[in-house]
Scaffold this active site. Structure first.
Site, PDB file in Angstrom:
ATOM      1  NE  ARG A  16      41.300  32.106  21.729  1.00  0.00           N
ATOM      2  CZ  ARG A  16      40.350  32.946  22.119  1.00  0.00           C
ATOM      3  NH1 ARG A  16      39.076  32.586  22.050  1.00  0.00           N
ATOM      4  NH2 ARG A  16      40.637  34.157  22.553  1.00  0.00           N
ATOM      5  CG  ASP A  17      38.643  35.553  19.548  1.00  0.00           C
ATOM      6  OD1 ASP A  17      37.500  35.237  19.183  1.00  0.00           O
ATOM      7  OD2 ASP A  17      38.851  36.397  20.437  1.00  0.00           O
ATOM      8  CG  HIS A  77      40.785  39.822  23.387  1.00  0.00           C
ATOM      9  ND1 HIS A  77      41.466  38.871  22.675  1.00  0.00           N
ATOM     10  CD2 HIS A  77      39.466  39.629  23.106  1.00  0.00           C
ATOM     11  CE1 HIS A  77      40.609  38.134  21.987  1.00  0.00           C
ATOM     12  NE2 HIS A  77      39.395  38.575  22.229  1.00  0.00           N
ATOM     13  CG  HIS A  84      35.830  40.850  19.933  1.00  0.00           C
ATOM     14  ND1 HIS A  84      35.603  39.860  19.019  1.00  0.00           N
ATOM     15  CD2 HIS A  84      36.621  40.310  20.885  1.00  0.00           C
ATOM     16  CE1 HIS A  84      36.224  38.747  19.400  1.00  0.00           C
ATOM     17  NE2 HIS A  84      36.859  38.987  20.541  1.00  0.00           N
ATOM     18  CB  CYS A 141      31.904  35.099  21.166  1.00  0.00           C
ATOM     19  SG  CYS A 141      31.276  34.450  22.685  1.00  0.00           S
ATOM     20  CG  ASN A 188      39.736  39.346  18.041  1.00  0.00           C
ATOM     21  OD1 ASN A 188      39.892  39.552  19.238  1.00  0.00           O
ATOM     22  ND2 ASN A 188      39.313  38.184  17.572  1.00  0.00           N
TER      23      ASN A 188
HETATM   24  N1  COA Z   1      40.316  19.198  26.175  1.00  0.00           N
HETATM   25  C1  COA Z   1      39.721  18.119  25.612  1.00  0.00           C
HETATM   26  N2  COA Z   1      38.691  17.471  26.168  1.00  0.00           N
HETATM   27  C2  COA Z   1      38.229  17.922  27.348  1.00  0.00           C
HETATM   28  C3  COA Z   1      38.804  19.031  27.980  1.00  0.00           C
HETATM   29  C4  COA Z   1      39.877  19.681  27.355  1.00  0.00           C
HETATM   30  N3  COA Z   1      40.452  20.746  27.889  1.00  0.00           N
HETATM   31  N4  COA Z   1      38.141  19.237  29.127  1.00  0.00           N
HETATM   32  C5  COA Z   1      37.196  18.302  29.216  1.00  0.00           C
HETATM   33  N5  COA Z   1      37.253  17.504  28.141  1.00  0.00           N
HETATM   34  C6  COA Z   1      36.386  16.353  27.841  1.00  0.00           C
HETATM   35  C7  COA Z   1      36.300  15.388  28.995  1.00  0.00           C
HETATM   36  O1  COA Z   1      37.354  14.472  28.952  1.00  0.00           O
HETATM   37  C8  COA Z   1      34.952  14.752  28.735  1.00  0.00           C
HETATM   38  O2  COA Z   1      35.093  13.822  27.682  1.00  0.00           O
HETATM   39  P1  COA Z   1      34.185  12.504  27.602  1.00  0.00           P
HETATM   40  O3  COA Z   1      32.786  12.987  27.484  1.00  0.00           O
HETATM   41  O4  COA Z   1      34.680  11.840  26.352  1.00  0.00           O
HETATM   42  O5  COA Z   1      34.467  11.780  28.859  1.00  0.00           O
HETATM   43  C9  COA Z   1      34.118  15.898  28.209  1.00  0.00           C
HETATM   44  O6  COA Z   1      35.045  16.827  27.661  1.00  0.00           O
HETATM   45  C10 COA Z   1      33.270  16.561  29.276  1.00  0.00           C
HETATM   46  O7  COA Z   1      34.111  16.931  30.344  1.00  0.00           O
HETATM   47  P2  COA Z   1      33.605  17.837  31.549  1.00  0.00           P
HETATM   48  O8  COA Z   1      34.737  18.049  32.477  1.00  0.00           O
HETATM   49  O9  COA Z   1      32.320  17.270  32.118  1.00  0.00           O
HETATM   50  O10 COA Z   1      33.359  19.188  30.849  1.00  0.00           O
HETATM   51  P3  COA Z   1      32.047  19.946  30.363  1.00  0.00           P
HETATM   52  O11 COA Z   1      31.232  19.145  29.430  1.00  0.00           O
HETATM   53  O12 COA Z   1      31.383  20.580  31.545  1.00  0.00           O
HETATM   54  O13 COA Z   1      32.766  21.096  29.511  1.00  0.00           O
HETATM   55  C11 COA Z   1      34.702  22.486  29.122  1.00  0.00           C
HETATM   56  C12 COA Z   1      33.697  21.949  30.136  1.00  0.00           C
HETATM   57  C13 COA Z   1      35.467  23.581  29.838  1.00  0.00           C
HETATM   58  C14 COA Z   1      35.603  21.363  28.688  1.00  0.00           C
HETATM   59  C15 COA Z   1      33.920  23.036  27.895  1.00  0.00           C
HETATM   60  O14 COA Z   1      32.878  23.879  28.335  1.00  0.00           O
HETATM   61  C16 COA Z   1      34.821  23.797  26.956  1.00  0.00           C
HETATM   62  O15 COA Z   1      35.644  23.225  26.275  1.00  0.00           O
HETATM   63  N6  COA Z   1      34.686  25.127  26.880  1.00  0.00           N
HETATM   64  C17 COA Z   1      35.542  25.936  26.038  1.00  0.00           C
HETATM   65  C18 COA Z   1      34.813  27.122  25.557  1.00  0.00           C
HETATM   66  C19 COA Z   1      35.606  27.956  24.609  1.00  0.00           C
HETATM   67  O16 COA Z   1      36.521  27.527  23.934  1.00  0.00           O
HETATM   68  N7  COA Z   1      35.226  29.229  24.550  1.00  0.00           N
HETATM   69  C20 COA Z   1      35.866  30.179  23.716  1.00  0.00           C
HETATM   70  C21 COA Z   1      37.065  30.790  24.270  1.00  0.00           C
HETATM   71  S1  COA Z   1      36.832  31.785  25.697  1.00  0.00           S
HETATM   72 ZN    ZN Z   2      37.762  37.406  21.660  1.00  0.00          ZN
END
Ligand code: COA
Ligand code: ZN
Length: 310
Positions: free
Chosen positions: A15-16, A207, A209, A240, A249
């Site tokens: 994942r990370d 966790h 890094h 990140c 990590n």
């Molecule tokens: N899995 C898949 N798709 C997702 C989802 C999820 N968990 N959550 C939201 N979506 C999709 C929505 O369905 C929407 O799709 P569409 O545009 O086709 O309709 C789109 O993403 C936007 O959804 P929204 O709720 O408005 O989210 P956003 O654009 O504000 O993004 C997150 C919010 C949380 C989904 C996004 O910021 C994210 O995935 N962050 C993860 C960051 C990460 O992995 N960081 C590293 C680890 S800490």
């Molecule tokens: Zn990390």
């Protein structure tokens, strides 16, 4: 000095680590890595994340990875999720557990998940209510627990406040994450001591890094105050998506080697981890940060000397 007799290592490379790799790692290879790590004796593997595929395209295949695993009965395969949609996808894919993540600072949390810290906590509460009765464990991560690349140092009070808020909503396992590597042994020991004193019923893990080479020093400091569960990644992969200048990590094989040399059991076959890290290194075509991958274990060195001297 007293140390725990056993340390549990949680593999987070799939994942990370994978999330920041620009070249798509084929789904089959991701599955091979997770299976190899499980066979090497790692009991818990953060296998992927169920986040927006637009945000992290590398992990868009999370459900396929879960579907392809050769699951071992005593291994827990978990995933990171940012919202309810992610938790629903994780349950459907068969994840044994999910990690909910909230960052200690507003700037970073908003960049990471598009929500304020309070909104993220409200989302976590909803997920905890929704998951009740489902066969999926939930733990929480407090990210940037020692410092933020946008807002500066993070104090112990802030981490303790977030920990209490998670515990009040029912979380019993908490991962304290030094996501960009701003902790040091004194701060790690102080923070973990305070958390364990204030919340003795909670299972804490760390966790870390290795951005400034303090990763394993922080592990030793944490071991000395009774922490016995650590995330690590094969080869020292990791990073990140919000702050690309971070480092990986602590490496799984380096952590397992540290424990072994200190007489602490991990149940991990270090050579098996080295083998899959080496394969990952060959795929990525760059030297990975793991020291044990580069130099070998002391046992490997002595065996080589014995062989050469005949
Ligand atoms: N899995 C898949 N798709 C997702 C989802 C999820 N968990 N959550 C939201 N979506 C999709 C929505 O369905 C929407 O799709 P569409 O545009 O086709 O309709 C789109 O993403 C936007 O959804 P929204 O709720 O408005 O989210 P956003 O654009 O504000 O993004 C997150 C919010 C949380 C989904 C996004 O910021 C994210 O995935 N962050 C993860 C960051 C990460 O992995 N960081 C590293 C680890 S800490
Ligand atoms: Zn990390």
């Amino acid at each position: 000095m007293t140390y725990p007799a056993h340390v549990t290592i949680v593999e987070v490379g799939p994942r990370d680590g994978f999330q920041v790799e620009p070249v798509f790692i084929p789904t089959e290879f991701k599955i091979e890595v997770v299976n190899a790590v499980a066979r090497a004796g790692v009991a818990k593997i953060e296998t992927s994340s169920f986040v927006s595929p637009r945000f992290v395209p590398q992990l868009a295949d999370a459900a396929e990875v879960f579907a392809g695993l050769d699951r071992r009965p005593n291994t827990r395969y978990t995933a990171l999720v940012p919202n309810l949609k992610g938790a629903e996808r994780a349950l459907e894919a068969g994840a044994d557990g999910v990690r909910l993540v909230v960052t200690s600072t507003e700037t970073y949390n908003r960049k990471n998940v598009g929500m304020s810290v309070d909104e993220s906590l409200a989302v976590c509460r909803r997920i905890l209510e929704w998951v009740e009765g489902e066969p999926m464990a939930v733990e929480a991560v407090i990210a940037l627990a020692f410092g933020c690349p946008f807002e500066g140092p993070v104090g112990e009070d802030r981490v303790a406040e977030l920990a209490h808020r998670f515990v009040d909503m029912g979380v019993r396992e908490l991962s304290i994450a030094d996501s960009v590597g701003l902790g040091n042994p004194n701060r790690v020991a102080a923070t973990m001591t305070r958390l364990r004193t204030e919340l003795p019923e909670i299972a804490f893990s760390l966790h870390l890094h290795d951005t400034r080479g303090l990763g394993l020093a922080n592990v030793v400091a944490a071991l000395q105050v009774g922490i016995d569960t650590f995330d690590a990644s094969i080869g020292g992969l990791g990073g990140c998506p919000v702050f690309p200048n971070g480092a990986g990590n602590i490496a799984t094989e380096d952590l397992a080697n540290l424990c072994e040399e200190m007489g602490i059991s991990t149940g991990i076959d270090i050579e098996a981890v080295q083998a899959i890290s080496g394969k990952m290194q060959a795929f990525l075509q760059r030297q990975l940060p793991s020291r044990v991958l580069l130099a070998g274990t002391p046992g490997q060195l002595y065996a080589k000397i014995r062989k050469e001297s005949g």
